[in-house]
Scaffold this active site. Structure first.
Site, mmCIF file in Angstrom:
data_model
loop_
_atom_site.group_PDB
_atom_site.id
_atom_site.type_symbol
_atom_site.label_atom_id
_atom_site.label_comp_id
_atom_site.label_asym_id
_atom_site.label_seq_id
_atom_site.Cartn_x
_atom_site.Cartn_y
_atom_site.Cartn_z
ATOM 1 N N HIS A 266 0.842 -1.196 0.000
ATOM 2 C CA HIS A 266 0.000 0.000 0.000
ATOM 3 C C HIS A 266 0.870 1.237 0.000
ATOM 4 O O HIS A 266 1.957 1.230 0.567
ATOM 5 C CB HIS A 266 -0.918 0.018 1.236
ATOM 6 C CG HIS A 266 -2.082 0.914 1.045
ATOM 7 N ND1 HIS A 266 -2.050 2.251 1.355
ATOM 8 C CD2 HIS A 266 -3.293 0.660 0.517
ATOM 9 C CE1 HIS A 266 -3.207 2.779 1.035
ATOM 10 N NE2 HIS A 266 -3.983 1.849 0.524
ATOM 11 N N ASP A 317 -8.079 -5.504 -0.843
ATOM 12 C CA ASP A 317 -8.478 -6.337 -1.983
ATOM 13 C C ASP A 317 -8.159 -7.810 -1.800
ATOM 14 O O ASP A 317 -8.562 -8.632 -2.622
ATOM 15 C CB ASP A 317 -7.794 -5.823 -3.263
ATOM 16 C CG ASP A 317 -8.316 -4.454 -3.639
ATOM 17 O OD1 ASP A 317 -9.539 -4.312 -3.706
ATOM 18 O OD2 ASP A 317 -7.502 -3.534 -3.820
HETATM 19 C C1 LIG Z 1 -0.544 -0.746 -3.928
HETATM 20 C C2 LIG Z 1 0.738 -0.459 -4.681
HETATM 21 C C3 LIG Z 1 0.360 -0.001 -6.090
HETATM 22 C C4 LIG Z 1 1.495 0.658 -3.953
HETATM 23 O O1 LIG Z 1 2.517 0.983 -4.787
HETATM 24 P P1 LIG Z 1 3.753 1.934 -4.411
HETATM 25 O O2 LIG Z 1 3.499 2.689 -3.178
HETATM 26 O O3 LIG Z 1 4.033 2.699 -5.640
HETATM 27 O O4 LIG Z 1 4.873 0.901 -4.097
HETATM 28 P P2 LIG Z 1 5.847 0.249 -5.178
HETATM 29 O O5 LIG Z 1 5.061 -0.445 -6.229
HETATM 30 O O6 LIG Z 1 6.846 1.269 -5.606
HETATM 31 O O7 LIG Z 1 6.522 -0.852 -4.267
HETATM 32 C C5 LIG Z 1 7.580 -0.583 -3.316
HETATM 33 C C6 LIG Z 1 8.386 -1.863 -3.141
HETATM 34 O O8 LIG Z 1 7.560 -2.892 -2.620
HETATM 35 C C7 LIG Z 1 7.391 -3.953 -3.558
HETATM 36 N N1 LIG Z 1 6.005 -4.301 -3.612
HETATM 37 C C8 LIG Z 1 4.945 -3.482 -3.401
HETATM 38 N N2 LIG Z 1 3.813 -4.157 -3.542
HETATM 39 C C9 LIG Z 1 4.158 -5.418 -3.853
HETATM 40 C C10 LIG Z 1 3.404 -6.565 -4.118
HETATM 41 N N3 LIG Z 1 2.080 -6.536 -4.103
HETATM 42 N N4 LIG Z 1 4.071 -7.700 -4.432
HETATM 43 C C11 LIG Z 1 5.424 -7.729 -4.437
HETATM 44 N N5 LIG Z 1 6.175 -6.654 -4.189
HETATM 45 C C12 LIG Z 1 5.545 -5.520 -3.901
HETATM 46 C C13 LIG Z 1 7.838 -3.389 -4.899
HETATM 47 O O9 LIG Z 1 8.288 -4.369 -5.761
HETATM 48 C C14 LIG Z 1 8.893 -2.414 -4.477
HETATM 49 O O10 LIG Z 1 10.053 -3.152 -4.174
HETATM 50 P P3 LIG Z 1 11.502 -2.608 -4.606
HETATM 51 O O11 LIG Z 1 11.658 -1.320 -3.853
HETATM 52 O O12 LIG Z 1 12.406 -3.697 -4.190
HETATM 53 O O13 LIG Z 1 11.430 -2.403 -6.095
HETATM 54 C C15 LIG Z 1 1.617 -1.728 -4.762
HETATM 55 O O14 LIG Z 1 1.883 -2.178 -3.451
HETATM 56 C C16 LIG Z 1 1.004 -2.811 -5.604
HETATM 57 O O15 LIG Z 1 1.185 -2.810 -6.823
HETATM 58 N N6 LIG Z 1 0.267 -3.763 -4.986
HETATM 59 C C17 LIG Z 1 -0.409 -4.803 -5.742
HETATM 60 C C18 LIG Z 1 -1.714 -4.284 -6.306
HETATM 61 C C19 LIG Z 1 -2.747 -4.070 -5.250
HETATM 62 O O16 LIG Z 1 -2.971 -4.918 -4.400
HETATM 63 N N7 LIG Z 1 -3.412 -2.933 -5.333
HETATM 64 C C20 LIG Z 1 -4.490 -2.584 -4.423
HETATM 65 C C21 LIG Z 1 -4.070 -1.481 -3.520
HETATM 66 S S1 LIG Z 1 -5.279 -1.169 -2.257
#
Ligand SMILES: CC(C)(COP(=O)(O)OP(=O)(O)OC[C@H]1O[C@@H](n2cnc3c(N)ncnc32)[C@H](O)[C@@H]1OP(=O)(O)O)[C@@H](O)C(=O)NCCC(=O)NCCS
Length: 381
Positions: A266, A317
């Protein structure tokens, strides 16, 4: 590459940590894992409130009195039926269309029949909000029945919004437990501060575009798998894993390949999403009751692996996915269910934006080419 920056220094990618506006609707305490709507803790609302009462709270700022709630429920009931033009749009959609696309189009078309169209006063916008909250479930259910070759059902009197939605998609009045479970899920999804779709709605509203435009844009943003589309992706993952003994290896392999595991992580929470606790409990209970405990068992393993390997907690989710699945809800309706709840939050934010508006117009840090010389068409390679 040179950069051009006339304004303030660049913020983090994805506007992380940026405070974009003031709001008195909802706040996420990311470090503590707390969520409040209008000052009320989400746990209290999930335990004691109903979706309708929560929607009123978001729109009006206070919990309704008995009389106010009765009026609100009457207004919702009176607005549930879809205008003819919206019915036509839904009937014209290809049966293979994604329900989120149909919903977005239907919401956009509903402005044609809106009695308050063109009136941007707070009273008119409130009436539009009531109509949208009342009609989104009917839109989703109508399309779902049509694509299954079934006759759409009119909203049924005497049911809550959650129970009525389950009735309109299945044709059967749900038992009290299923209706309550969906009602709680709707409360939990109703608002979440400046999430991507709400921010989109506020950006649109800040141009002084109307409520329907803002909600249509918000629906577009919600559909993505990084936002509301994640719940469907979670269930696809559980189905692909199939059984608890395969779960750990599946997740480890996914992580090794740098795959995102849906339903985790998140932008704001640094600990467990407080909404997940309620959904976890309901997913376990309803899964066992439906004779399908395997999805929950798989989820617990995934949760353990993700915590150990990545230090990541599940979000809203994750458990909603298996809860909806064991309730017999098709996968592609999970995100529309998110929408029929979140529309209450979007509308509250549009009302708040319009009450004290300023255009939202940030700057970009330019990193593109500079000072290029014009080349005529024939000389370009
Ligand atoms: C929610 C979300 C978009 C937040 O994104 P964000 O704040 O931009 O965080 P990032 O995508 O930059 O992730 C930060 C780090 O955590 C990791 N990470 C975050 N969510 C992850 C996940 N669901 N699975 C695996 N790794 C994850 C990333 O790979 C990244 O690692 P790194 O720094 O080694 O590259 C992201 O956690 C995600 O894509 N989750 C899956 C989709 C989801 O469940 N969305 C619903 C949100 S309520």
């Amino acid at each position: 590459m040179p950069t051009v920056l006339e304004a303030a220094p660049p913020s983090a990618k994805g506007l992380e940590g940026v405070v974009a506006n003031q709001s008195s609707i909802c706040y996420v305490f990311g470090e503590e894992g707390r969520l409040i709507y209008r000052g009320y803790d989400i746990h209290d609302l999930a335990e004691h409130s109903t979706f309708e009462e929560t929607a009123y709270l978001l729109l009006r700022g206070d919990l309704p009195t008995r009389d106010q709630l009765a009026v609100f429920l009457t207004e919702l009931k009176a607005a549930q039926k879809l205008p003819k033009v919206v019915q036509r749009v839904i009937k014209d959609a290809p049966l293979t269309a994604h329900p989120m696309n149909v919903l977005r189009t239907a919401v956009s078309a509903s402005v044609f029949a809106d009695a308050d169209h063109g009136d941007e006063s707070a009273a008119a916008e409130y009436r539009k909000a009531v109509r949208l909250i009342a009609q989104l479930p009917t839109m989703v259910a109508m399309f779902h029945r049509l694509r299954n070759g079934q006759r759409p059902l009119a909203p049924r009197r005497g049911l809550s919004l959650a129970a009525n939605f389950l009735y309109m998609i299945s044709g059967a009045v749900p038992d009290a437990e299923a209706a309550k479970a969906l009602d709680v899920a709707l409360i939990l999804h109703a608002d979440h501060e400046l999430n991507a779709s709400t921010f989109a709605a506020r950006v649109i509203a800040a141009t002084l575009a109307d409520m329907h435009g803002a909600v249509t844009g918000a629906l577009g943003a919600l559909a993505g798998p990084l936002h509301g589309g994640a719940n469907t992706e979670v269930m696809k993952m559980l189905l692909e894993i199939g059984s608890p003994d395969r779960a750990e290896a599946w997740v480890r392999e996914g992580l090794a390949r740098k795959r995102k595991i849906m339903g985790f992580g998140h932008r704001v929470y640094r600990t467990e999403d407080p909404r997940a606790a309620h959904l976890r409990r309901m997913a376990e209970h309803l899964g066992r009751k439906a004779g399908q405990p395997q999805w929950f068992a798989i989820q617990r393993i995934i949760e353990d692996v993700m915590r150990r390997e990545k230090g990541l907690c599940c979000n809203v989710d994750f458990y909603s996915a298996s809860m909806y699945y064991v309730m017999g809800i098709p996968l592609d309706l999970y995100t529309p269910i998110f929408a029929i709840s979140r529309v209450s939050g979007w509308c509250a934010h549009v009302l708040e934006q319009h009450a004290d508006n300023r255009l939202i117009r940030p700057r970009a840090e330019y990193v593109g080419p500079m000072n290029r010389s014009w080349t005529s068409l024939g000389r370009r390679r």
